[in-house]
Design a protein around this motif. Structure first.
Motif, PDB file in Angstrom:
ATOM      1  N   ALA A   1       0.847  -1.195   0.000  1.00  0.00           N
ATOM      2  CA  ALA A   1       0.000   0.000   0.000  1.00  0.00           C
ATOM      3  C   ALA A   1       0.883   1.247   0.000  1.00  0.00           C
ATOM      4  O   ALA A   1       2.096   1.190   0.230  1.00  0.00           O
ATOM      5  CB  ALA A   1      -0.932  -0.002   1.208  1.00  0.00           C
ATOM      6  N   SER A   2       0.266   2.392  -0.240  1.00  0.00           N
ATOM      7  CA  SER A   2       0.994   3.659  -0.253  1.00  0.00           C
ATOM      8  C   SER A   2       1.315   4.087   1.179  1.00  0.00           C
ATOM      9  O   SER A   2       0.673   3.637   2.135  1.00  0.00           O
ATOM     10  CB  SER A   2       0.156   4.739  -0.931  1.00  0.00           C
ATOM     11  OG  SER A   2      -0.978   5.067  -0.133  1.00  0.00           O
ATOM     12  N   PRO A   3       2.302   4.963   1.360  1.00  0.00           N
ATOM     13  CA  PRO A   3       2.626   5.430   2.722  1.00  0.00           C
ATOM     14  C   PRO A   3       1.435   6.064   3.430  1.00  0.00           C
ATOM     15  O   PRO A   3       1.212   5.822   4.621  1.00  0.00           O
ATOM     16  CB  PRO A   3       3.747   6.446   2.479  1.00  0.00           C
ATOM     17  CG  PRO A   3       4.382   6.023   1.191  1.00  0.00           C
ATOM     18  CD  PRO A   3       3.264   5.469   0.364  1.00  0.00           C
ATOM     19  N   LYS A   4       0.667   6.887   2.726  1.00  0.00           N
ATOM     20  CA  LYS A   4      -0.495   7.530   3.352  1.00  0.00           C
ATOM     21  C   LYS A   4      -1.539   6.497   3.748  1.00  0.00           C
ATOM     22  O   LYS A   4      -2.181   6.616   4.799  1.00  0.00           O
ATOM     23  CB  LYS A   4      -1.100   8.559   2.396  1.00  0.00           C
ATOM     24  CG  LYS A   4      -0.242   9.804   2.195  1.00  0.00           C
ATOM     25  CD  LYS A   4      -0.938  10.812   1.311  1.00  0.00           C
ATOM     26  CE  LYS A   4      -0.098  12.072   1.145  1.00  0.00           C
ATOM     27  NZ  LYS A   4      -0.762  13.074   0.273  1.00  0.00           N
ATOM     28  N   ALA A   5      -1.702   5.463   2.919  1.00  0.00           N
ATOM     29  CA  ALA A   5      -2.712   4.435   3.208  1.00  0.00           C
ATOM     30  C   ALA A   5      -2.344   3.637   4.456  1.00  0.00           C
ATOM     31  O   ALA A   5      -3.195   3.388   5.312  1.00  0.00           O
ATOM     32  CB  ALA A   5      -2.882   3.510   2.014  1.00  0.00           C
ATOM     33  N   VAL A   6      -1.074   3.236   4.587  1.00  0.00           N
ATOM     34  CA  VAL A   6      -0.696   2.441   5.755  1.00  0.00           C
ATOM     35  C   VAL A   6      -0.758   3.280   7.025  1.00  0.00           C
ATOM     36  O   VAL A   6      -1.127   2.781   8.097  1.00  0.00           O
ATOM     37  CB  VAL A   6       0.704   1.790   5.586  1.00  0.00           C
ATOM     38  CG1 VAL A   6       0.700   0.773   4.471  1.00  0.00           C
ATOM     39  CG2 VAL A   6       1.785   2.821   5.379  1.00  0.00           C
ATOM     40  N   ALA A   7      -0.419   4.570   6.923  1.00  0.00           N
ATOM     41  CA  ALA A   7      -0.518   5.446   8.093  1.00  0.00           C
ATOM     42  C   ALA A   7      -1.968   5.573   8.546  1.00  0.00           C
ATOM     43  O   ALA A   7      -2.264   5.555   9.746  1.00  0.00           O
ATOM     44  CB  ALA A   7       0.074   6.819   7.778  1.00  0.00           C
ATOM     45  N   ALA A   8      -2.893   5.684   7.585  1.00  0.00           N
ATOM     46  CA  ALA A   8      -4.316   5.777   7.932  1.00  0.00           C
ATOM     47  C   ALA A   8      -4.816   4.463   8.518  1.00  0.00           C
ATOM     48  O   ALA A   8      -5.597   4.454   9.483  1.00  0.00           O
ATOM     49  CB  ALA A   8      -5.125   6.163   6.700  1.00  0.00           C
ATOM     50  N   LEU A   9      -4.393   3.330   7.971  1.00  0.00           N
ATOM     51  CA  LEU A   9      -4.829   2.032   8.482  1.00  0.00           C
ATOM     52  C   LEU A   9      -4.383   1.822   9.933  1.00  0.00           C
ATOM     53  O   LEU A   9      -5.106   1.207  10.719  1.00  0.00           O
ATOM     54  CB  LEU A   9      -4.270   0.914   7.596  1.00  0.00           C
ATOM     55  CG  LEU A   9      -4.924   0.731   6.223  1.00  0.00           C
ATOM     56  CD1 LEU A   9      -4.121  -0.249   5.373  1.00  0.00           C
ATOM     57  CD2 LEU A   9      -6.353   0.243   6.372  1.00  0.00           C
ATOM     58  N   ALA A  10      -3.204   2.329  10.259  1.00  0.00           N
ATOM     59  CA  ALA A  10      -2.695   2.172  11.619  1.00  0.00           C
ATOM     60  C   ALA A  10      -3.209   3.260  12.562  1.00  0.00           C
ATOM     61  O   ALA A  10      -2.925   3.215  13.762  1.00  0.00           O
ATOM     62  CB  ALA A  10      -1.173   2.181  11.611  1.00  0.00           C
ATOM     63  N   GLY A  11      -3.963   4.225  12.027  1.00  0.00           N
ATOM     64  CA  GLY A  11      -4.438   5.315  12.870  1.00  0.00           C
ATOM     65  C   GLY A  11      -3.351   6.296  13.237  1.00  0.00           C
ATOM     66  O   GLY A  11      -3.405   6.931  14.289  1.00  0.00           O
ATOM     67  N   LEU A  12      -2.357   6.459  12.360  1.00  0.00           N
ATOM     68  CA  LEU A  12      -1.244   7.370  12.627  1.00  0.00           C
ATOM     69  C   LEU A  12      -1.190   8.523  11.633  1.00  0.00           C
ATOM     70  O   LEU A  12      -0.190   9.241  11.569  1.00  0.00           O
ATOM     71  CB  LEU A  12       0.087   6.598  12.583  1.00  0.00           C
ATOM     72  CG  LEU A  12       0.337   5.651  13.758  1.00  0.00           C
ATOM     73  CD1 LEU A  12       1.553   4.781  13.497  1.00  0.00           C
ATOM     74  CD2 LEU A  12       0.512   6.424  15.059  1.00  0.00           C
ATOM     75  N   ALA A  13      -2.255   8.710  10.865  1.00  0.00           N
ATOM     76  CA  ALA A  13      -2.306   9.810   9.899  1.00  0.00           C
ATOM     77  C   ALA A  13      -3.031  10.994  10.533  1.00  0.00           C
ATOM     78  O   ALA A  13      -4.173  10.851  10.981  1.00  0.00           O
ATOM     79  CB  ALA A  13      -3.025   9.370   8.627  1.00  0.00           C
ATOM     80  N   PRO A  14      -2.406  12.173  10.582  1.00  0.00           N
ATOM     81  CA  PRO A  14      -3.088  13.351  11.134  1.00  0.00           C
ATOM     82  C   PRO A  14      -4.118  13.881  10.132  1.00  0.00           C
ATOM     83  O   PRO A  14      -3.799  14.129   8.970  1.00  0.00           O
ATOM     84  CB  PRO A  14      -1.949  14.353  11.347  1.00  0.00           C
ATOM     85  CG  PRO A  14      -0.890  13.946  10.376  1.00  0.00           C
ATOM     86  CD  PRO A  14      -1.007  12.464  10.188  1.00  0.00           C
ATOM     87  N   PHE A  15      -5.347  14.045  10.581  1.00  0.00           N
ATOM     88  CA  PHE A  15      -6.416  14.522   9.712  1.00  0.00           C
ATOM     89  C   PHE A  15      -6.673  16.009   9.944  1.00  0.00           C
ATOM     90  O   PHE A  15      -6.613  16.495  11.077  1.00  0.00           O
ATOM     91  CB  PHE A  15      -7.699  13.725   9.970  1.00  0.00           C
ATOM     92  CG  PHE A  15      -7.619  12.300   9.511  1.00  0.00           C
ATOM     93  CD1 PHE A  15      -7.823  11.976   8.180  1.00  0.00           C
ATOM     94  CD2 PHE A  15      -7.330  11.281  10.409  1.00  0.00           C
ATOM     95  CE1 PHE A  15      -7.741  10.662   7.753  1.00  0.00           C
ATOM     96  CE2 PHE A  15      -7.251   9.971   9.990  1.00  0.00           C
ATOM     97  CZ  PHE A  15      -7.461   9.659   8.653  1.00  0.00           C
ATOM     98  N   ASN A  16      -6.959  16.717   8.852  1.00  0.00           N
ATOM     99  CA  ASN A  16      -7.263  18.142   8.929  1.00  0.00           C
ATOM    100  C   ASN A  16      -8.617  18.384   9.584  1.00  0.00           C
ATOM    101  O   ASN A  16      -9.540  17.573   9.445  1.00  0.00           O
ATOM    102  CB  ASN A  16      -7.273  18.768   7.530  1.00  0.00           C
ATOM    103  CG  ASN A  16      -5.914  18.689   6.864  1.00  0.00           C
ATOM    104  OD1 ASN A  16      -4.937  18.344   7.502  1.00  0.00           O
ATOM    105  ND2 ASN A  16      -5.865  19.015   5.591  1.00  0.00           N
TER     106      ASN A  16
END
Length: 310
Positions: free
Chosen positions: A217-232
């Motif tokens: 998966a893409s870096p952004k996708a794996v970060a979102a799957l793990a709950g580590l992506a900061p959302f605006n």
């Protein structure tokens, strides 16, 4: 709402499956066991465009998922929270098994969820061992807390149980390590992950068991799957505080502990965390950012098959 015939919604419970088949616009209930599922699938018209949508329900969807993959039928195992949000968007405030089955078929039509790939048997076994270890560790922690407040006559019982839990945890870890050694693909992936500073045996097993998308998966996708992506959180001229949310909590917890370890090491990860703190970021924010960096690094390492170069 008219739903194309190829979408089938399936509400999964412990004992039953409630199925909405748009082909006949009817809802039926079958027993949730291999025999009941096989009888239902054998009675379906011979079509290759069937797409079954059901919620992830832990072990209760195991027989359904295995039967669908065995017959080459497409299926999507969706997040229950996302399915409930979709139901609210449709105005479906009531919740019954029949309503959920129809809603899942409508979700397939509107959102076209990607088919869920079949899980490897070795990863499934690793996931079961990993879950069992987590259960035993949680029980041991509770017993240790009780031990601190126990009266003298309770100490022997608590000590015996903690000793038994220690032995059981060691046995499960031994089974886990044996699997990671004897399965060639898991052994290769484990070696790559363990080359990353901060990634120990527990964090590596967690990623292998609970993040099968890692490396594809893409870096952004794996970060979102793990709950580590900061959302605006923006609206008009307002710029809110970015924060992480959702995702796979067990993966996030393992990566957080890996980041704590990496921040204390002599590696570029420690320099990254120190740089954030020097720029005024709170310590916890720096650790979360480091956890995300470790995850993205692991994704690239598994994708390229090249170990971490310190």
């Amino acid at each position: 709402m008219k739903i194309p015939p190829q979408f089938i919604g399936c509400d999964v419970s412990k004992h039953y499956l409630d199925i909405f088949d748009a082909d006949g616009a009817v809802i039926r209930r079958i027993v949730n066991d291999p025999q009941g599922i096989a009888a239902w699938l054998d009675g379906l018209p011979d079509r290759t465009d069937r797409h079954v949508v059901f919620e992830a329900t832990g072990r209760y969807d195991r027989h359904l998922s295995a039967a669908l993959h065995a017959r080459g039928l497409r299926c999507s195992r969706v997040n229950p929270a996302r399915a409930r949000d979709f139901a609210r968007a449709l105005g479906l405030m009531a919740k019954t098994d029949a309503i959920d089955a129809r809603m899942l078929a409508a979700m397939g039509q509107c959102l076209a969820p990607a088919p869920t790939p079949e899980r490897e048997a070795s990863r499934d076994r690793l996931a079961r061992l990993h879950k069992r270890r987590d259960q035993l560790v949680a029980m041991r922690q509770k017993e240790k807390l009780r031990q601190m407040e126990a009266v003298p006559e309770e100490h022997d019982s608590l000590a015996r149980h903690i000793t038994w839990l220690d032995a059981e945890i060691a046995a499960v870890e031994q089974d886990r390590d044996t699997l990671l050694r004897e399965d060639a693909e898991l052994a290769r992936l484990n070696r790559l992950l363990r080359s990353i500073p901060g990634i120990g045996p527990v964090a590596s097993a967690t990623l292998l068991a609970l993040m099968p998308e890692l490396g594809s998966a893409s870096p952004k996708a794996v970060a979102a799957l793990a709950g580590l992506a900061p959302f605006n959180v923006d609206s008009g001229q307002f710029r809110g505080h970015r924060a992480i949310r959702g995702g796979r909590r067990r993966v996030r917890n393992a990566l957080y502990m890996a980041a704590v370890t990496a921040a204390r090491s002599y590696s570029r990860f420690a320099a990254f965390a120190d740089g954030l703190k020097e720029r005024g970021k709170p310590a916890k924010v720096a650790i979360v950012a480091l956890a995300r960096k470790i995850l993205i690094t692991a994704n690239a390492i598994l994708r390229d098959g090249v170990p971490f170069n310190a």
